[in-house]
Design an enzyme around this catalytic site. Sequence first.
Site, PDB file in Angstrom:
ATOM      1  CB  SER A   1      23.800  29.597  41.225  1.00  0.00           C
ATOM      2  OG  SER A   1      24.686  28.464  41.055  1.00  0.00           O
ATOM      3  CE  LYS A   2      24.413  36.826  40.659  1.00  0.00           C
ATOM      4  NZ  LYS A   2      23.789  37.198  41.999  1.00  0.00           N
TER       5      LYS A   2
END
Length: 475
Positions: free
Chosen positions: A246-247
Site C-alpha cells: 500500500s501507499k
Amino acid sequence: MIRTRYAPSPTGFMTIGNLRSALYEYLIAKHEGGVFILRIEDTDQQRYVEGATDAIFETLRITGLNFDEGPSVGGDYGPYIQSERKADYMPPALRLIKEGKAYYCFCEKERLQSLADEGGHVKYDRHCLQLSKDKIAAKIESGTPYVIRQLIPEGKTTFHDEVFGDITIENSELEDQILIKSDGMPTYNFANVVDDNAMAITHVVRGCEYLTSTPKYTLLYEALGWPIPIFVHLPLLQNSDGKKISKRHGDASIPQLVEMGFLPEAIINYVALLGWSPADNKEIFTLEELIQVFNAKNISKSPSTFDMKKMTWVNGEHIKGLPVEIYYSMALPFLQEAVKKPGMDYMYLAGITQSRVSFIKECGELVDFIDALPDYDIELYTHKKMKTNPDVARDSLKLAIAALKQLEDWNHTAIGEVVAKLAEESDFSKGQILWPIRTALSGKPTTPCGATEIAELLGKDESLKRLSAGLSKLQ
C-alpha cells in the site's frame, strides 16, 4: 466484447498492487481482443492528491498499458472522470426509493455513533425506514441533511468469482449501505456499479479484500435490473513484512522502481507472476507474450509476496534479452562516466557487461578498474577452485611477468598462448596463472571478462605495471 476498466482513485502514486490490478484487467481484455478502459474515480475529494491523476497516466504509459477509452483519448461511454458524471447517480437512487428498494435516512452522526458495538462497528437499525411520506417530504423541504440507503432484502446472496468460486453470504450480515451521501455525491460502491453498467463493463477485477463487499454490489445490480459482470478477485499481495502492499506503508511507486533501474517491461513481467502462473511455468515474458498466454483461471487464491530479489533477477534477464544496440545506447552514459581512457571501444565494454548486470547502471562499476586500479586486499588471490593463494599467486606472477615482457604481439589470443605454455612447462595449472593475473590487473573479485581480455584492454605497459604492483603486494 469483453470490456474491462482500471478505475483508480487519485489518492497518490500507483503501487505494485495497483499495477497488478491494471495489468490483469488489461490482459483479460486483450487476450480476447477486448477493450481496456481507464476511469478516474475522484468523488472522494477529501483524499484527493494533487498530481495523482498525472502520475496514473504516466505509470500506464511507461509500462505500455495503453487504454482504449478514457480521459485524454475519449470514447463512446464518457466522461471517464467520475466527478464529471455527477448527474448520473441520483436518478437510479431515486428509482430504488420509488420501488421500495432504498430509503431516505436523516439520522444524525451522534445517533449513529450510539449504535456502535464494543468494536466500534455501526450497523444501522433502519430507524428512518418507517418514516411516512409526509415526514420525509417535510424534512427534505426544511433542508434536513439526508443520505439514501439501500434496503437489503432478506435471505442469502450468492455470487460467482472466477478465482474463489461460488460464495454465499447471509443478507442479515449486511448493513443497509449508503448510496448517496449527504453532500449529494455517490458512495464509492454505488458510483462503481452505476458507472460499470453505463460503460458496459463485462469483467470487474479487484483485490480479494473486496470479496465481502461483492454481495452488496450483486444486490445493487439485481435491484436495478442490470446485468451482473464477471468478478475476478485477486489474491492478497503483501510486502516482505507480511503487510498488504500500500501507499500508506511506503511501498515503492512504479516511477520510483524505474528510477532505481528496473526496466518497465521487467516490472510488468514480474507483476504478472504475483498471483498468476502459466501452464508451462515459464517466467520471462514480454507484454505481447503475456497477452497471448494469460488466462484468469490460472490466478492463484494464495497470497503473493513481493520479492525484490526475484524482481531484480527478472530485470537482469530482460537486460540480457535487449538488442545489443539498445543496451549499448542505455549503458553508454554509465560506461563513459566510469572509463575515460582515450580510444576506448565502448561497444566492446557494452558487450562484455550486458549479461552480467541486474541493472544497467551497474555496467560502469564492472569496468571502472580500466582507468584506475582500486586498492585491494591480497586475500583476493585466494581461490579454492583454482587452488591458488597469495603464495601460489606470488610465484606464478613472477613467471607470467617474465614471459609476458617478451611478448611483442599484445592481444588476448597471444597472451593466452603464453599462459598455456607456462602451464605446460611449470608446476602451475592455467587457473593458477590466470587468476593471479586477473586479480592483479583488476583488483576486483569478479570481472566481466577474463584475464587475457583485460590485459588486451589495458595494453602491454599498463598490464605489466599492474602485474608488478601485484607482485610487490604479495612480496
